[in-house]
Write a protein that holds these residues in place. Structure first.
Motif, PDB file in Angstrom:
ATOM      1  N   THR A 168       0.833  -1.209   0.000  1.00 22.81           N
ATOM      2  CA  THR A 168       0.000   0.000   0.000  1.00 22.81           C
ATOM      3  C   THR A 168       0.863   1.252   0.000  1.00 22.81           C
ATOM      4  O   THR A 168       0.610   2.190  -0.760  1.00 22.81           O
ATOM      5  N   ALA A 169       1.898   1.274   0.845  1.00 23.76           N
ATOM      6  CA  ALA A 169       2.780   2.439   0.914  1.00 23.76           C
ATOM      7  C   ALA A 169       3.553   2.612  -0.388  1.00 23.76           C
ATOM      8  O   ALA A 169       3.734   3.735  -0.874  1.00 23.76           O
ATOM      9  N   ILE A 170       3.999   1.511  -0.977  1.00 22.43           N
ATOM     10  CA  ILE A 170       4.727   1.588  -2.246  1.00 22.43           C
ATOM     11  C   ILE A 170       3.828   2.176  -3.331  1.00 22.43           C
ATOM     12  O   ILE A 170       4.237   3.052  -4.090  1.00 22.43           O
ATOM     13  N   ASN A 171       2.581   1.705  -3.413  1.00 16.78           N
ATOM     14  CA  ASN A 171       1.669   2.235  -4.425  1.00 16.78           C
ATOM     15  C   ASN A 171       1.369   3.711  -4.195  1.00 16.78           C
ATOM     16  O   ASN A 171       1.251   4.483  -5.144  1.00 16.78           O
ATOM     17  N   ASP A 172       1.254   4.114  -2.947  1.00 12.43           N
ATOM     18  CA  ASP A 172       1.057   5.526  -2.646  1.00 12.43           C
ATOM     19  C   ASP A 172       2.273   6.332  -3.100  1.00 12.43           C
ATOM     20  O   ASP A 172       2.140   7.404  -3.694  1.00 12.43           O
ATOM     21  N   ASN A 173       3.451   5.808  -2.856  1.00 16.05           N
ATOM     22  CA  ASN A 173       4.675   6.502  -3.246  1.00 16.05           C
ATOM     23  C   ASN A 173       4.862   6.536  -4.761  1.00 16.05           C
ATOM     24  O   ASN A 173       5.449   7.471  -5.293  1.00 16.05           O
ATOM     25  N   LEU A 174       4.358   5.518  -5.442  1.00 10.93           N
ATOM     26  CA  LEU A 174       4.495   5.496  -6.901  1.00 10.93           C
ATOM     27  C   LEU A 174       3.727   6.647  -7.561  1.00 10.93           C
ATOM     28  O   LEU A 174       4.014   7.014  -8.690  1.00 10.93           O
ATOM     29  N   LYS A 175       2.762   7.199  -6.855  1.00 10.73           N
ATOM     30  CA  LYS A 175       2.056   8.363  -7.400  1.00 10.73           C
ATOM     31  C   LYS A 175       3.018   9.518  -7.615  1.00 10.73           C
ATOM     32  O   LYS A 175       2.728  10.437  -8.352  1.00 10.73           O
ATOM     33  N   GLY A 176       4.162   9.460  -6.978  1.00 15.30           N
ATOM     34  CA  GLY A 176       5.190  10.474  -7.166  1.00 15.30           C
ATOM     35  C   GLY A 176       5.775  10.480  -8.571  1.00 15.30           C
ATOM     36  O   GLY A 176       6.516  11.384  -8.922  1.00 15.30           O
ATOM     37  N   CYS A 177       5.436   9.472  -9.356  1.00 16.24           N
ATOM     38  CA  CYS A 177       5.904   9.452 -10.746  1.00 16.24           C
ATOM     39  C   CYS A 177       5.130  10.424 -11.614  1.00 16.24           C
ATOM     40  O   CYS A 177       5.516  10.689 -12.742  1.00 16.24           O
ATOM     41  N   GLY A 178       4.031  10.939 -11.118  1.00 20.41           N
ATOM     42  CA  GLY A 178       3.223  11.840 -11.924  1.00 20.41           C
ATOM     43  C   GLY A 178       2.211  11.118 -12.791  1.00 20.41           C
ATOM     44  O   GLY A 178       1.546  11.735 -13.610  1.00 20.41           O
ATOM     45  N   ILE A 179       2.134   9.820 -12.657  1.00 17.55           N
ATOM     46  CA  ILE A 179       1.168   9.022 -13.422  1.00 17.55           C
ATOM     47  C   ILE A 179       0.696   7.899 -12.507  1.00 17.55           C
ATOM     48  O   ILE A 179       1.393   7.512 -11.582  1.00 17.55           O
ATOM     49  N   ASN A 180      -0.453   7.369 -12.768  1.00 17.96           N
ATOM     50  CA  ASN A 180      -1.007   6.330 -11.916  1.00 17.96           C
ATOM     51  C   ASN A 180      -0.335   4.990 -12.222  1.00 17.96           C
ATOM     52  O   ASN A 180      -0.797   4.223 -13.046  1.00 17.96           O
TER      53      ASN A 180
ATOM     54  N   GLU B 259      12.305   2.825  -9.664  1.00 17.61           N
ATOM     55  CA  GLU B 259      13.362   1.957  -9.160  1.00 17.61           C
ATOM     56  C   GLU B 259      14.057   2.547  -7.937  1.00 17.61           C
ATOM     57  O   GLU B 259      14.657   1.818  -7.153  1.00 17.61           O
ATOM     58  N   SER B 260      13.965   3.868  -7.755  1.00 13.84           N
ATOM     59  CA  SER B 260      14.523   4.444  -6.530  1.00 13.84           C
ATOM     60  C   SER B 260      13.525   4.344  -5.373  1.00 13.84           C
ATOM     61  O   SER B 260      13.915   4.383  -4.217  1.00 13.84           O
ATOM     62  N   ILE B 261      12.225   4.195  -5.690  1.00 11.58           N
ATOM     63  CA  ILE B 261      11.200   4.059  -4.644  1.00 11.58           C
ATOM     64  C   ILE B 261      11.107   2.617  -4.154  1.00 11.58           C
ATOM     65  O   ILE B 261      11.044   2.366  -2.951  1.00 11.58           O
ATOM     66  N   LEU B 262      11.094   1.670  -5.088  1.00 12.73           N
ATOM     67  CA  LEU B 262      10.944   0.261  -4.709  1.00 12.73           C
ATOM     68  C   LEU B 262      12.216  -0.248  -4.038  1.00 12.73           C
ATOM     69  O   LEU B 262      13.319   0.187  -4.382  1.00 12.73           O
ATOM     70  N   PRO B 263      12.087  -1.145  -3.082  1.00  9.26           N
ATOM     71  CA  PRO B 263      13.278  -1.697  -2.438  1.00  9.26           C
ATOM     72  C   PRO B 263      14.220  -2.323  -3.469  1.00  9.26           C
ATOM     73  O   PRO B 263      13.781  -2.953  -4.447  1.00  9.26           O
ATOM     74  N   ALA B 264      15.498  -2.141  -3.255  1.00  7.76           N
ATOM     75  CA  ALA B 264      16.508  -2.554  -4.238  1.00  7.76           C
ATOM     76  C   ALA B 264      16.533  -4.059  -4.475  1.00  7.76           C
ATOM     77  O   ALA B 264      16.935  -4.508  -5.550  1.00  7.76           O
ATOM     78  N   HIS B 265      16.100  -4.858  -3.501  1.00 11.02           N
ATOM     79  CA  HIS B 265      16.177  -6.309  -3.655  1.00 11.02           C
ATOM     80  C   HIS B 265      15.051  -6.878  -4.518  1.00 11.02           C
ATOM     81  O   HIS B 265      15.072  -8.053  -4.861  1.00 11.02           O
ATOM     82  N   LEU B 266      14.069  -6.061  -4.883  1.00  6.40           N
ATOM     83  CA  LEU B 266      12.946  -6.557  -5.683  1.00  6.40           C
ATOM     84  C   LEU B 266      13.260  -6.503  -7.171  1.00  6.40           C
ATOM     85  O   LEU B 266      13.796  -5.513  -7.675  1.00  6.40           O
ATOM     86  N   GLY B 267      12.887  -7.574  -7.870  1.00  6.24           N
ATOM     87  CA  GLY B 267      12.940  -7.564  -9.321  1.00  6.24           C
ATOM     88  C   GLY B 267      11.654  -6.925  -9.842  1.00  6.24           C
ATOM     89  O   GLY B 267      10.567  -7.228  -9.358  1.00  6.24           O
ATOM     90  N   ILE B 268      11.790  -6.016 -10.802  1.00  7.32           N
ATOM     91  CA  ILE B 268      10.620  -5.283 -11.295  1.00  7.32           C
ATOM     92  C   ILE B 268      10.335  -5.701 -12.727  1.00  7.32           C
ATOM     93  O   ILE B 268      11.210  -5.676 -13.588  1.00  7.32           O
ATOM     94  N   GLU B 269       9.083  -6.070 -12.969  1.00 10.08           N
ATOM     95  CA  GLU B 269       8.617  -6.405 -14.313  1.00 10.08           C
ATOM     96  C   GLU B 269       7.592  -5.347 -14.709  1.00 10.08           C
ATOM     97  O   GLU B 269       6.592  -5.160 -14.018  1.00 10.08           O
ATOM     98  N   TYR B 270       7.853  -4.641 -15.797  1.00 13.39           N
ATOM     99  CA  TYR B 270       6.926  -3.611 -16.267  1.00 13.39           C
ATOM    100  C   TYR B 270       5.935  -4.252 -17.225  1.00 13.39           C
ATOM    101  O   TYR B 270       6.326  -4.971 -18.144  1.00 13.39           O
ATOM    102  N   VAL B 271       4.660  -4.010 -16.969  1.00 14.36           N
ATOM    103  CA  VAL B 271       3.594  -4.608 -17.776  1.00 14.36           C
ATOM    104  C   VAL B 271       2.822  -3.486 -18.458  1.00 14.36           C
ATOM    105  O   VAL B 271       2.365  -2.542 -17.810  1.00 14.36           O
TER     106      VAL B 271
END
Length: 190
Positions: free
Chosen positions: A96-108, A142-154
């Motif tokens: 929940t906190a990560i998704n709230d912080n992702l709003k900082g990208c300027g897009i949903n 990638e600076s918001i998400l914890p560094a140990h997580l692998g990120i897949e963009y969909v």
């Protein structure tokens, strides 16, 4: 009312000062002008010190404190993005906190757990295809998400079924030409 007028109205009942075209009046005008300028400066400082009301220098000052500027097309989106980026803290690692912080990208953008430990998906539910400014957004994400997580963009794209729902015939599409595919996709989403 200007401060000069205020000062004159304040002193008039005393009947000690001649407030016509005299040195006293000129002095009050000069002092009033200085107070007016100070008042305008204080109003600007008050407006620019809050993210929710800042329009220029205040937003730039906040952005100078951050590693990256948010990708935001409008003033309101920029304010919301900065507010989200400022909320990031040491306890910002729940979904929940990560998704709230992702709003900082300027897009949903939305992070979703994949079921595989150490992997998340990031989706852009309101934007078909790769969003404009994606490289900047990717760096922020990638600076918001914890560094140990692998990120897949969909990404997702407008389908023919979605097109057929919005436009019954090719003539409907041709009526709004000339139009690019990106503009057409946006019309499908309206």
């Amino acid at each position: 009312m200007s401060y000069a007028q205020y000062l004159k109205e304040l002193l008039t009942p005393l009947r000690v000062y001649d407030l016509g075209d005299t040195a006293n009046s000129g002095e009050l005008e000069a002092e009033g002008a200085a107070l007016d300028q100070m008042g305008e400066t204080l109003e600007e400082v008050q407006r620019e010190m809050l993210v929710s009301t800042a329009t220029g220098r205040g937003l730039e000052a906040i952005e100078s404190l951050l590693a990256r500027r948010p990708v935001a097309p409008t003033l309101e989106a920029r304010r919301a993005a900065l507010a989200a980026l400022l909320r990031i803290g040491g306890d910002s690692f729940t979904l929940t906190a990560i998704n709230d912080n992702l709003k900082g990208c300027g897009i949903n953008a939305v992070a979703i757990e994949t079921g595989t430990p150490g992997r998340v998906q990031v989706r852009f539910p309101d934007v078909p295809g790769i969003p404009d400014g994606f490289e900047e957004m990717r760096e922020i994400i990638e600076s918001i998400l914890p560094a140990h997580l692998g990120i897949e963009y969909v990404y997702w794209y407008v389908t023919w079924a979605m097109m057929e729902k919005q436009f019954k015939t090719w003539g409907d599409i041709e009526d709004i030409s000339p139009i690019t595919w990106e503009e057409l996709e946006k019309k499908v989403l309206q």
